[in-house]
Scaffold this motif. Structure first.
Motif, mmCIF file in Angstrom:
data_model
loop_
_atom_site.group_PDB
_atom_site.id
_atom_site.type_symbol
_atom_site.label_atom_id
_atom_site.label_comp_id
_atom_site.label_asym_id
_atom_site.label_seq_id
_atom_site.Cartn_x
_atom_site.Cartn_y
_atom_site.Cartn_z
ATOM 1 N N THR A 34 0.623 -1.284 0.015
ATOM 2 C CA THR A 34 0.111 0.018 -0.124
ATOM 3 C C THR A 34 1.074 1.351 -0.099
ATOM 4 O O THR A 34 1.889 1.248 0.450
ATOM 5 C CB THR A 34 -1.003 -0.084 1.181
ATOM 6 O OG1 THR A 34 0.005 0.212 2.320
ATOM 7 C CG2 THR A 34 -1.829 -1.107 1.471
ATOM 8 N N SER A 35 0.443 2.199 -0.594
ATOM 9 C CA SER A 35 0.982 3.787 -0.557
ATOM 10 C C SER A 35 -0.227 4.744 0.118
ATOM 11 O O SER A 35 -1.131 4.910 -0.622
ATOM 12 C CB SER A 35 1.488 4.146 -1.850
ATOM 13 O OG SER A 35 1.992 5.547 -1.663
ATOM 14 N N PRO A 36 0.171 5.152 1.263
ATOM 15 C CA PRO A 36 1.068 5.017 2.110
ATOM 16 C C PRO A 36 1.431 3.782 2.670
ATOM 17 O O PRO A 36 0.468 3.107 2.773
ATOM 18 C CB PRO A 36 0.866 6.034 3.150
ATOM 19 C CG PRO A 36 -0.396 6.950 2.816
ATOM 20 C CD PRO A 36 -0.980 6.276 1.574
ATOM 21 N N GLY A 37 2.592 3.359 3.012
ATOM 22 C CA GLY A 37 2.835 2.075 3.755
ATOM 23 C C GLY A 37 1.996 1.986 4.892
ATOM 24 O O GLY A 37 1.233 3.031 5.418
ATOM 25 N N PRO A 38 1.988 1.076 5.797
ATOM 26 C CA PRO A 38 1.420 0.681 6.949
ATOM 27 C C PRO A 38 1.758 1.733 8.031
ATOM 28 O O PRO A 38 2.834 2.163 8.018
ATOM 29 C CB PRO A 38 1.564 -0.664 7.330
ATOM 30 C CG PRO A 38 2.745 -0.865 6.953
ATOM 31 C CD PRO A 38 2.942 -0.272 5.512
ATOM 32 N N LEU A 39 0.778 2.103 8.972
ATOM 33 C CA LEU A 39 0.955 3.084 9.951
ATOM 34 C C LEU A 39 1.719 2.146 11.020
ATOM 35 O O LEU A 39 1.559 1.317 11.313
ATOM 36 C CB LEU A 39 -0.112 3.401 10.797
ATOM 37 C CG LEU A 39 -0.069 4.200 11.918
ATOM 38 C CD1 LEU A 39 0.454 5.745 11.312
ATOM 39 C CD2 LEU A 39 -1.534 4.520 12.480
ATOM 40 N N LEU A 40 3.056 2.704 11.392
ATOM 41 C CA LEU A 40 4.035 2.114 12.267
ATOM 42 C C LEU A 40 3.799 2.689 13.576
ATOM 43 O O LEU A 40 3.984 3.926 13.769
ATOM 44 C CB LEU A 40 5.350 2.273 11.780
ATOM 45 C CG LEU A 40 5.559 1.412 10.306
ATOM 46 C CD1 LEU A 40 6.927 1.722 10.160
ATOM 47 C CD2 LEU A 40 5.193 0.187 10.285
#
Ligand code: C2O
Ligand code: CU
Ligand code: CU
Length: 496
Positions: A89-95
């Protein structure tokens, strides 16, 4: 506009409610016989992005795996775009981490070119910073690298590559990283919502337009023709009931576009920025917000009284067929008013007052950094103090020394100046007290502007500073500062 009266009456309300809330809910640990509970609390929900899965059962460690690959995204219904993504996904996952947690992040590169991950705003060990220099290498195709660090403060941060960023970030490689405050410092809100805001330049068929290495795209940086919020070119409304309050975290991940937002029908209090939440005395009601590339905003958002609709708008410069420019308000986040729902619990918003010390009130300038450009026999390039990356001298400073630095933009295009691994305070813009409060890692220099910042360089190591317009950085506007550890100065056996 009666900002002053509005602010003071609401602040008063918050103070009163805060006091009552405090008595009821937090018995002081010294008076209690109970074992002190974990100040980190549980993870609180964050809305807007998929959340990465914690792979480690250890209570004090969050462990994530990020796989970088090329995937197809549907940015608009029926329009498919080949992008580069973290975990698809873009944005990447929420860290997410809680203050005090160790973060361990395994990054696997399935692209056909090297990459790194830079943790923008985190004051961690420079070997984990994702910059390729002095023996620190990029992640080659097919390789995995594990980043590990303990974020030293709570706040809103983001991650992105630091190799060919102008191409890799435009292709979709960016994500948000949230370090959650201790339970006692957390705003009391109905929702904690994130908005990762980008622009992207698509060809008519939906593919990402090729990177150009000349002209306006280099001079001013690459502007997109689509705005993306959390990876979608379609707007998704948010619903608010009367009395509802939310925390909104914003980050600008565009290559070059400075965003100006306006709030229509919303009451917005700016409660923090790059370096986390502010004490109450520094918060302020705003009706407009400028967010340069790389910077973050922390907002407390309510519905204004008696409105039937509301929105967060991006002010965008548009050109008509005749070439005339005008500014239009584009609703990025429409807010639908839910007049039916009666909230069961009335939340009070941001009520804590984290410590903040002003480190300088305009002492004499100690250092000067000039941002400019040259065009000579070697071609066009951007410069920092007359030099162009990678042919730059490393600036050396001593850890914990106060530096008051003037940043001089000697050319017309603007530069969002960014310093890795440290925070600074912004003192002034063109001789006027700066608007930017709190701790920052990014500050905008308008064309020909002079901005003064102050920092103590608390975090030792080799750190990059650069313009965050990714085309300016690529064409030379990057440099390095070495922060020499304090103990090295007292030790006679330096350099072991
Ligand atoms: Cu987002 Cu070198 O930075
Ligand atoms: Cu950074
Ligand atoms: Cu620049």
């Amino acid at each position: 506009m009666n900002l002053t009266t509005r602010t003071s009456s609401r602040l008063l309300l918050i103070v009163l409610l805060g006091a009552v809330h405090g008595c009821a809910n937090d018995p002081s640990p010294t008076q209690s016989n109970e074992p002190a509970s974990d100040p980190r609390g549980d993870f609180r929900d964050v809305i807007g992005l998929p959340v990465a899965l914690d792979l480690d059962p250890d209570e004090r460690v969050v462990e994530y795996a990020l796989e970088i690959s090329s995937t197809t995204q549907e940015l608009l219904p029926g329009i498919f775009t080949e992008m580069w993504t973290y975990n698809g996904t873009s944005p990447g996952p929420l860290l997410r981490a809680r203050l005090g947690d160790t973060m361990r992040i395994h990054v696997t590169n399935l692209l056909e070119e090297p990459t790194t991950v830079h943790w923008h705003g985190l004051r961690i060990d420079h070997r984990m910073d994702g910059v390729v220099h002095d023996g620190l290498l990029a992640i080659q195709p097919g390789e995995t690298f594990t980043y590990e660090f303990v974020p030293p403060e709570a706040g809103t941060f983001w991650y992105h590559p630091h190799v060919r960023s102008l191409v890799q970030v435009e292709a979709g490689l960016y994500g948000m990283l949230v370090v959650q405050e201790h339970e006692a410092d957390a705003p009391d809100v109905d929702a904690d919502r994130v908005f990762v805001i980008d622009d992207i330049r698509l060809n008519a068929g939906g593919s990402i337009a090729a990177t150009s290495t000349a002209g306006m795209d280099v001079m001013h940086g690459r502007l997109g023709n689509r705005l993306l919020v959390n990876g979608s070119a379609e707007v998704t409304p948010v619903t608010f009931a009367r009395g509802q309050v939310e925390r909104w975290r914003l980050v600008n991940t565009a290559n070059a576009r400075t965003f100006t937002f306006q709030f229509d029908g919303l009451r917005v209090r700016e409660i923090g920025a790059d370096g986390g939440l502010w004490p109450q005395r520094m918060t302020r009601e705003i009706d407009e917000l400028t967010l340069p590339v790389g910077a973050r905003a922390e907002l407390e958002v309510w519905l204004a009284e008696d409105v039937t609709s509301a929105s967060l708008d991006a002010m965008v410069l548009v050109q008509d067929a005749a070439g005339n420019l005008s500014t239009e308000a584009w609703p990025l986040v429409p807010v639908e008013v839910d007049a039916e729902t009666e909230l069961e619990t009335l939340r009070i918003g941001h009520h804590a007052s984290p410590a903040f010390e002003r480190i300088s009130d305009g002492e004499a300038v100690t250092d000067s950094i000039a941002l400019s450009a040259v065009n000579d026999a070697l071609g066009f390039r951007f410069t920092v103090n007359g030099q162009s990356w990678p042919s730059v001298d490393t600036w050396s400073v001593r850890q914990n020394d106060l530096h008051v630095i003037e940043l001089k933009n000697e050319i017309g295009p603007e530069h969002p100046f960014h310093l890795h691994g440290q925070f600074f305070q912004v003192l002034s813009l063109n001789g006027q007290p700066a608007w930017e409060s709190g701790w920052r890692d990014t500050v905008l220099l308008p064309g020909m502007a002079r901005v003064v910042i102050a920092t103590r360089f608390e975090n030792p190591g080799m750190w990059m500073y650069h313009c965050h317009i990714l085309e300016h950085a690529e064409y030379g506007m990057m440099a390095m500062v070495e922060v020499v550890p304090d103990e090295a100065n007292t030790s006679t056996a330096h350099g072991q």
